[in-house]
Design an enzyme around this catalytic site. Sequence first.
Site, PDB file in Angstrom:
ATOM      1  N   ARG A  32       0.838  -1.202   0.000  1.00  0.00           N
ATOM      2  CA  ARG A  32       0.000   0.000   0.000  1.00  0.00           C
ATOM      3  C   ARG A  32       0.876   1.257   0.000  1.00  0.00           C
ATOM      4  NH1 ARG A  32      -2.350   0.389   6.228  1.00  0.00           N
ATOM      5  NH2 ARG A  32      -0.307   0.383   7.259  1.00  0.00           N
ATOM      6  N   VAL A  69       9.526  -7.756   9.584  1.00  0.00           N
ATOM      7  CA  VAL A  69      10.903  -7.242   9.534  1.00  0.00           C
ATOM      8  C   VAL A  69      11.563  -7.219  10.904  1.00  0.00           C
ATOM      9  CG1 VAL A  69      10.494  -5.872   7.458  1.00  0.00           C
ATOM     10  CG2 VAL A  69      10.176  -4.808   9.716  1.00  0.00           C
ATOM     11  N   GLY A  97       7.464   0.317   7.648  1.00  0.00           N
ATOM     12  CA  GLY A  97       7.604   1.171   8.823  1.00  0.00           C
ATOM     13  C   GLY A  97       6.287   1.353   9.553  1.00  0.00           C
ATOM     14  N   TYR A 160       9.869   7.950  15.975  1.00  0.00           N
ATOM     15  CA  TYR A 160       9.832   7.872  14.516  1.00  0.00           C
ATOM     16  C   TYR A 160      10.991   8.659  13.901  1.00  0.00           C
ATOM     17  CZ  TYR A 160       7.860   8.096   9.774  1.00  0.00           C
ATOM     18  OH  TYR A 160       7.659   7.995   8.417  1.00  0.00           O
ATOM     19  N   LYS A 164      14.081   7.193  11.585  1.00  0.00           N
ATOM     20  CA  LYS A 164      14.291   7.630  10.212  1.00  0.00           C
ATOM     21  C   LYS A 164      15.630   8.334  10.036  1.00  0.00           C
ATOM     22  CE  LYS A 164      10.510   6.034   8.404  1.00  0.00           C
ATOM     23  NZ  LYS A 164      10.551   4.967   7.376  1.00  0.00           N
TER      24      LYS A 164
END
Length: 252
Positions: A32, A69, A97, A160, A164
Amino acid sequence: MPAAESQTDPAVTDPSSPARTPRSVLVTGGNRGIGLAVARAFAARGDRVAVTSRSGEAPEGLFAVAADVTDSASLDAAFSAVEAEQGPVEVLVANAGITKDQLLMRMSEDDFDAVIDTNLAGAWRCARRATKNMMRAKHGRIVFVSSVVGLYGSPGQSNYAASKAGLVGLARSVARELGGRGITANVVAPGFIETEMTRVLPEATQADYRSRIPAGSFGAVEDVARAVLFLADNGYVNGAVLPVDGGLGMGH
């Protein structure tokens, strides 16, 4: 002084060429949003494309495998299934993620750990498994999907943003470690992109976000896909961070 020899892959210099050699591509979290757009962009050029998702559901026209993952055994099984279906992975797009947003003082250690384990350690696990065959072939392309938040910062997203930002250090370490073996590792850093996540935001919040973007609008998933394709096609771009954010980050 003679010009440096081009490091662009001969097989992908001209994507419209009938002589172009299809590559085995794996996009994690490719069921998606941005991941799906990236997977479809590769498939549209004739590459053999596999995507991972927790459910293993396959978007139309793509090969899909179930993978977590955060679990090395699950990832190894997924890679093995992809290799059996379309050959060793030549291009890895580490996109999977999650978010678990909360203000610093209210964020639990579990929520911090979960985001780091998925977004950063998960990408590291994928890269480690992919390079097993890339090193043997002396060729490979790894693209990590980061975020403008990782460079710019964002209230309520310390977990987050940290995950990243960590992808930049990961990519540059891999680039220095394996660049001499024909393997590149780069980062795409999207800003606010039109996805299911942004579409459900209140209109006032969307307007506030747009006001901070020099382009004055959100990007499209296809904008990110084109950036990923560029990095996958170029053998002399290594350890780079390519923003796709309408100017929001301005080089951060």
